[in-house]
Design a protein around this motif. Structure first.
Motif, PDB file in Angstrom:
ATOM      1  N   UNK A  37       0.813  -1.216   0.000  1.00 53.88           N
ATOM      2  CA  UNK A  37       0.000   0.000   0.000  1.00 53.88           C
ATOM      3  C   UNK A  37       0.850   1.272   0.000  1.00 53.88           C
ATOM      4  N   UNK A  38       2.079   1.205   0.543  1.00 56.33           N
ATOM      5  CA  UNK A  38       2.923   2.404   0.484  1.00 56.33           C
ATOM      6  C   UNK A  38       3.299   2.731  -0.958  1.00 56.33           C
ATOM      7  N   UNK A  39       3.471   1.693  -1.771  1.00 55.51           N
ATOM      8  CA  UNK A  39       3.744   1.912  -3.197  1.00 55.51           C
ATOM      9  C   UNK A  39       2.524   2.495  -3.892  1.00 55.51           C
ATOM     10  N   UNK A  40       1.348   2.001  -3.516  1.00 52.00           N
ATOM     11  CA  UNK A  40       0.117   2.525  -4.112  1.00 52.00           C
ATOM     12  C   UNK A  40      -0.052   4.002  -3.781  1.00 52.00           C
ATOM     13  N   UNK A  41       0.158   4.358  -2.520  1.00 53.30           N
ATOM     14  CA  UNK A  41       0.032   5.772  -2.133  1.00 53.30           C
ATOM     15  C   UNK A  41       1.082   6.627  -2.838  1.00 53.30           C
ATOM     16  N   UNK A  42       2.303   6.094  -2.974  1.00 53.16           N
ATOM     17  CA  UNK A  42       3.375   6.868  -3.587  1.00 53.16           C
ATOM     18  C   UNK A  42       3.109   7.112  -5.069  1.00 53.16           C
ATOM     19  N   UNK A  43       2.639   6.106  -5.775  1.00 55.78           N
ATOM     20  CA  UNK A  43       2.480   6.215  -7.219  1.00 55.78           C
ATOM     21  C   UNK A  43       1.123   6.749  -7.647  1.00 55.78           C
ATOM     22  N   UNK A  44       0.056   6.449  -6.884  1.00 56.92           N
ATOM     23  CA  UNK A  44      -1.283   6.853  -7.300  1.00 56.92           C
ATOM     24  C   UNK A  44      -1.925   7.880  -6.375  1.00 56.92           C
ATOM     25  N   UNK A  45      -1.334   8.114  -5.243  1.00 61.59           N
ATOM     26  CA  UNK A  45      -1.825   9.165  -4.355  1.00 61.59           C
ATOM     27  C   UNK A  45      -2.931   8.723  -3.425  1.00 61.59           C
ATOM     28  N   UNK A  46      -4.037   8.250  -3.964  1.00 63.44           N
ATOM     29  CA  UNK A  46      -5.179   7.834  -3.154  1.00 63.44           C
ATOM     30  C   UNK A  46      -6.081   6.932  -3.984  1.00 63.44           C
ATOM     31  N   UNK A  47      -7.217   6.582  -3.430  1.00 61.97           N
ATOM     32  CA  UNK A  47      -8.127   5.670  -4.120  1.00 61.97           C
ATOM     33  C   UNK A  47      -8.639   6.265  -5.425  1.00 61.97           C
ATOM     34  N   UNK A  48      -8.947   7.541  -5.419  1.00 62.08           N
ATOM     35  CA  UNK A  48      -9.446   8.165  -6.647  1.00 62.08           C
ATOM     36  C   UNK A  48      -8.385   8.143  -7.738  1.00 62.08           C
ATOM     37  N   UNK A  49      -7.129   8.279  -7.367  1.00 63.66           N
ATOM     38  CA  UNK A  49      -6.056   8.173  -8.340  1.00 63.66           C
ATOM     39  C   UNK A  49      -5.956   6.785  -8.932  1.00 63.66           C
ATOM     40  N   UNK A  50      -6.199   5.773  -8.109  1.00 64.71           N
ATOM     41  CA  UNK A  50      -6.195   4.396  -8.602  1.00 64.71           C
ATOM     42  C   UNK A  50      -7.321   4.171  -9.612  1.00 64.71           C
ATOM     43  N   UNK A  51      -8.495   4.688  -9.308  1.00 71.48           N
ATOM     44  CA  UNK A  51      -9.631   4.520 -10.215  1.00 71.48           C
ATOM     45  C   UNK A  51      -9.392   5.268 -11.518  1.00 71.48           C
ATOM     46  N   UNK A  52      -8.887   6.492 -11.411  1.00 74.42           N
ATOM     47  CA  UNK A  52      -8.636   7.281 -12.614  1.00 74.42           C
ATOM     48  C   UNK A  52      -7.609   6.608 -13.512  1.00 74.42           C
ATOM     49  N   UNK A  53      -6.559   6.048 -12.919  1.00 77.83           N
ATOM     50  CA  UNK A  53      -5.536   5.401 -13.733  1.00 77.83           C
ATOM     51  C   UNK A  53      -6.043   4.099 -14.336  1.00 77.83           C
ATOM     52  N   UNK A  54      -6.922   3.404 -13.618  1.00 79.58           N
ATOM     53  CA  UNK A  54      -7.510   2.187 -14.175  1.00 79.58           C
ATOM     54  C   UNK A  54      -8.328   2.513 -15.422  1.00 79.58           C
ATOM     55  N   UNK A  55      -9.045   3.613 -15.394  1.00 77.40           N
ATOM     56  CA  UNK A  55      -9.794   4.045 -16.571  1.00 77.40           C
ATOM     57  C   UNK A  55      -8.859   4.509 -17.675  1.00 77.40           C
ATOM     58  N   UNK A  56      -7.803   5.179 -17.295  1.00 74.77           N
ATOM     59  CA  UNK A  56      -6.830   5.633 -18.280  1.00 74.77           C
ATOM     60  C   UNK A  56      -6.192   4.441 -18.984  1.00 74.77           C
ATOM     61  N   UNK A  57      -5.898   3.404 -18.223  1.00 73.16           N
ATOM     62  CA  UNK A  57      -5.310   2.197 -18.806  1.00 73.16           C
ATOM     63  C   UNK A  57      -6.295   1.537 -19.766  1.00 73.16           C
ATOM     64  N   UNK A  58      -7.580   1.550 -19.400  1.00 75.12           N
ATOM     65  CA  UNK A  58      -8.594   0.971 -20.278  1.00 75.12           C
ATOM     66  C   UNK A  58      -8.654   1.723 -21.600  1.00 75.12           C
ATOM     67  N   UNK A  59      -8.412   3.043 -21.556  1.00 69.45           N
ATOM     68  CA  UNK A  59      -8.462   3.848 -22.764  1.00 69.45           C
ATOM     69  C   UNK A  59      -7.267   3.693 -23.671  1.00 69.45           C
ATOM     70  N   UNK A  60      -6.261   2.930 -23.248  1.00 63.09           N
ATOM     71  CA  UNK A  60      -5.066   2.730 -24.062  1.00 63.09           C
ATOM     72  C   UNK A  60      -5.173   1.505 -24.967  1.00 63.09           C
ATOM     73  N   UNK A  61      -6.342   0.896 -25.014  1.00 65.29           N
ATOM     74  CA  UNK A  61      -6.487  -0.303 -25.825  1.00 65.29           C
ATOM     75  C   UNK A  61      -6.533   0.042 -27.313  1.00 65.29           C
ATOM     76  N   UNK A  62      -6.632  -0.976 -28.138  1.00 63.74           N
ATOM     77  CA  UNK A  62      -6.625  -0.767 -29.581  1.00 63.74           C
ATOM     78  C   UNK A  62      -8.017  -0.753 -30.189  1.00 63.74           C
TER      79      UNK A  62
END
Length: 217
Positions: A53-78
Motif C-alpha cells: 500500500x505504500x507503493x500505491x500511495x506513492x504512485x497513485x496518491x489515493x483511491x481516486x487516483x487508482x480509479x482514474x488510472x484504471x480508466x486511463x489504462x482501459x483507454x489505451x487499448x486498440x
C-alpha cells in the motif's frame, strides 16, 4: 529511487511496471464490482494486487487516483469503431457493442463499476468523461467514411451522432434501470440514423443528404 505520483496517461511503462499497473487495475475493478466505491479501500487493492500500500500511495496518491488510472489504462487499448461498409450497419454494430459491454457477464464488471464510481467521485467522473471522449473521437472515422460514401453530409457532427446511438441505452441502463437487448440496440441505431438523415446533426448551413429509397418488397 522512488517514483513520484504522476497524472494518468502521462507515462506508458513497460515490463514489470506495466504488469504492476495491470494487477492494480484488475484489483480496482474487482473491488468496485464486489463492494462498490464506498467500500473500496487502498488496503483492499494492495491485498488483491500484491502491491504494497505504500507503493500505491506513492504512485497513485489515493483511491481516486487508482480509479482514474484504471480508466486511463482501459483507454489505451486498440479499440476501433465498426467498419461494415454501411453507416446503418456501423451504427447498429456500435449499439450492439454498448449493450454487450454492460450485459455480458464476462465483460460487464469493469464498465459498470466505473460508471457507478463516477456517480460518487468527481475525479472518477472526470476520468470516465475522458475515456468516453476518446472513444467518441475514435468514432469520427466511422462518420467520415459515411460522408465519403454520400451517406452523410460534410460537416455533420460525428460526436453528436454516435452519442445519439448510445444515449437511449445508457438512459435505460443507469437511470430507469430497464433491461436492454439487441432489439433496443437496433432501435437506437435506426433512430439516430433517421435523425442524421433529417439533418439533426448537421453544422449550420449544411443540408441533409437525400433520403435513401425504401427497400422494395
Amino acid at each position: 529511487m522512488e517514483e513520484s505520483a504522476v497524472a494518468p496517461g502521462t507515462r506508458r511503462p513497460g515490463g514489470r511496471t506495466a504488469r504492476t499497473r495491470a494487477a492494480v487495475r484488475d484489483a480496482v475493478i474487482t473491488g468496485l464490482a464486489e463492494h462498490g466505491y464506498p467500500a473500496l479501500t487502498v488496503e483492499y487493492v494492495a491485498e488483491h494486487s500484491g502491491v504494497h500500500k505504500t507503493t500505491l500511495y506513492r504512485r497513485w496518491g489515493n483511491l481516486e487516483g487508482l480509479i482514474a488510472d484504471a480508466l486511463d489504462l482501459a483507454g489505451e487499448d486498440g479499440w476501433s469503431p465498426p467498419d461494415t461498409g454501411s453507416l446503418e450497419e456501423d451504427l447498429r454494430a456500435l449499439a450492439h457493442e454498448v449493450v454487450a459491454s454492460f450485459t455480458d457477464p464476462a465483460a460487464a464488471a469493469a464498465p459498470t463499476a466505473f460508471v457507478a464510481a463516477a456517480f460518487q467521485s468527481d475525479r472518477a467522473a472526470d476520468a470516465l468523461r475522458a475515456f468516453y471522449t476518446t472513444r467518441f473521437a475514435r468514432c469520427e472515422t466511422l462518420v467520415e467514411r459515411a460522408v465519403e460514401r454520400g451517406e452523410a453530409p460534410a460537416g455533420i457532427d460525428a460526436g453528436a451522432l454516435v452519442r445519439a446511438v448510445s444515449a437511449p441505452l445508457f438512459f435505460r441502463l443507469f437511470v430507469t434501470r430497464e433491461p436492454v437487448d439487441a432489439a433496443l440496440a437496433d432501435q437506437s441505431a435506426v433512430a439516430a440514423l433517421a435523425a442524421a438523415r433529417a439533418g439533426a446533426f448537421n453544422a449550420p448551413g449544411e443540408t441533409a443528404p437525400a433520403p435513401e429509397p425504401p427497400a422494395s418488397a
